[in-house]
Scaffold this motif. Structure first.
Motif, mmCIF file in Angstrom:
data_model
loop_
_atom_site.group_PDB
_atom_site.id
_atom_site.type_symbol
_atom_site.label_atom_id
_atom_site.label_comp_id
_atom_site.label_asym_id
_atom_site.label_seq_id
_atom_site.Cartn_x
_atom_site.Cartn_y
_atom_site.Cartn_z
ATOM 1 N N LYS A 3 28.293 11.863 -12.105
ATOM 2 C CA LYS A 3 29.672 12.242 -11.828
ATOM 3 C C LYS A 3 30.645 11.314 -12.540
ATOM 4 C CE LYS A 3 32.928 13.060 -8.051
ATOM 5 N NZ LYS A 3 33.126 13.050 -6.598
ATOM 6 N N ARG A 27 38.178 20.060 -15.342
ATOM 7 C CA ARG A 27 38.186 20.258 -13.901
ATOM 8 C C ARG A 27 39.218 19.323 -13.269
ATOM 9 N NH1 ARG A 27 32.381 20.102 -11.200
ATOM 10 N NH2 ARG A 27 32.058 21.326 -13.113
ATOM 11 N N PRO A 28 40.175 19.866 -12.495
ATOM 12 C CA PRO A 28 41.288 19.059 -11.971
ATOM 13 C C PRO A 28 40.858 17.809 -11.220
ATOM 14 C CG PRO A 28 41.712 21.380 -11.615
ATOM 15 C CD PRO A 28 40.308 21.284 -12.141
ATOM 16 N N GLU A 29 39.807 17.914 -10.376
ATOM 17 C CA GLU A 29 39.419 16.738 -9.593
ATOM 18 C C GLU A 29 38.884 15.621 -10.475
ATOM 19 O OE1 GLU A 29 35.971 19.784 -9.056
ATOM 20 O OE2 GLU A 29 38.151 19.766 -9.339
ATOM 21 N N GLN A 32 42.017 14.064 -12.465
ATOM 22 C CA GLN A 32 42.802 13.147 -11.647
ATOM 23 C C GLN A 32 42.129 11.775 -11.568
ATOM 24 O OE1 GLN A 32 43.409 15.061 -7.877
ATOM 25 N NE2 GLN A 32 44.684 16.687 -8.729
ATOM 26 N N LYS A 33 40.817 11.767 -11.395
ATOM 27 C CA LYS A 33 40.086 10.510 -11.261
ATOM 28 C C LYS A 33 39.892 9.790 -12.591
ATOM 29 C CE LYS A 33 37.542 12.110 -7.172
ATOM 30 N NZ LYS A 33 36.204 12.443 -6.617
ATOM 31 N N PRO A 172 47.643 17.244 -13.697
ATOM 32 C CA PRO A 172 46.519 16.739 -12.904
ATOM 33 C C PRO A 172 46.214 15.270 -13.137
ATOM 34 C CG PRO A 172 45.986 18.850 -13.909
ATOM 35 C CD PRO A 172 47.259 18.375 -14.535
ATOM 36 N N ASN A 176 48.453 11.292 -7.976
ATOM 37 C CA ASN A 176 47.366 10.897 -7.079
ATOM 38 C C ASN A 176 46.516 9.753 -7.623
ATOM 39 O OD1 ASN A 176 48.171 12.945 -5.326
ATOM 40 N ND2 ASN A 176 46.793 14.437 -6.251
#
Length: 253
Positions: A3, A27-29, A32-33, A172, A176
């Motif tokens: 991941k 992929r947005p998640e 963001q990370k 994105p 956050n």
């Protein structure tokens, strides 16, 4: 581990033209990370520029080698941050309301402020690197790219994202961001400084961060936060400030 690799490759794909495996997507998640790897991407891009400079320095003059180095980093990123800086110049130079500024930044066309700003910042970048002691140029290029991306990450952390439209590809990655992500970005961003012969090189972080504070205050005043273009502008501005600060430092050590 897989991941984390995908998150890192997402950062590579989003901020550079470096080819990635087909299974990596926006992929947005993951996007963001990926902020925690901004500075690591900077090390990679800076290393490309440093290698291009070093390789061509055996054939051409320092000036030509530096120009080719700058060209290589612009090509490797697709002028991602340069575009953000130019859009910021256009928007804050020609816009007098939040709505107008955001509208100009979204416009893909380049205006007089953007062209002038881009020419000037690239010129200062070239001249600053030319004034850098020749043995230190490769390491300075790498450090400039990594430090400036860390500074840009701090802007994203301290200033809220203000564009409400969902069609911005930067959104994105521009919201956050957690403190732990900023700390990881700092580790990568500051790592190249450890290879300089003097710890005084860390003093250059002060003007770099002050430059971010100045631009951040301007962004806050006029639009209430930041956008992806604002972060790109901070990266470019703090990169140049790092080079200039390093030159000033060499004068005293």
């Amino acid at each position: 581990m897989k991941k984390e690799i995908q998150i890192f490759l997402t950062a590579i794909m989003f901020f550079t033209r470096i080819p990635c495996p087909k299974w990596v997507d926006h992929r947005p998640e993951f996007l963001q990370k990926s902020a925690k790897y901004f500075s690591l991407v900077g090390i990679i891009i800076g290393s490309i520029g440093a290698l291009v400079y070093y390789g061509f320095s055996f054939i051409f003059s320092t000036e030509i080698s530096l120009l080719l180095s700058i060209v290589s980093t612009i090509y490797a990123t697709g002028a991602f941050h340069e575009d953000g800086f130019a859009d910021m110049c256009d928007a804050f130079g020609g816009g007098w309301t939040k709505e107008k500024i955001l509208l100009i930044m979204k416009d893909s066309r380049l205006g007089t402020y953007g062209v002038s700003g881009l020419i000037l910042i690239l010129a200062v970048k070239f001249l600053a690197l030319r004034e850098t002691p020749i043995p230190l140029i490769p390491l300075t290029i790498i450090a400039g790219h990594s430090v400036s991306r860390f500074i840009a990450a701090t802007l994203i952390y301290t200033h809220p994202y203000v564009r409400d439209t969902n069609d911005s590809k930067a959104k994105p990655a521009a919201k956050n961001i957690t403190l732990s992500m900023v700390i990881i970005s700092a580790i990568f961003g500051l790592a190249p400084l450890l290879f300089f012969k003097t710890p005084l090189i860390f003093v250059t972080l002060i003007p770099c961060y002050l430059a971010k504070v100045y631009l951040g205050a301007k962004f806050k005043k006029w639009i209430g936060g930041q956008t992806g273009d604002c972060a790109g502008a901070v990266q470019q501005f703090s990169e140049v400030i790092f080079y200039l600060s390093a030159i000033a430092l060499w004068k005293f050590i």
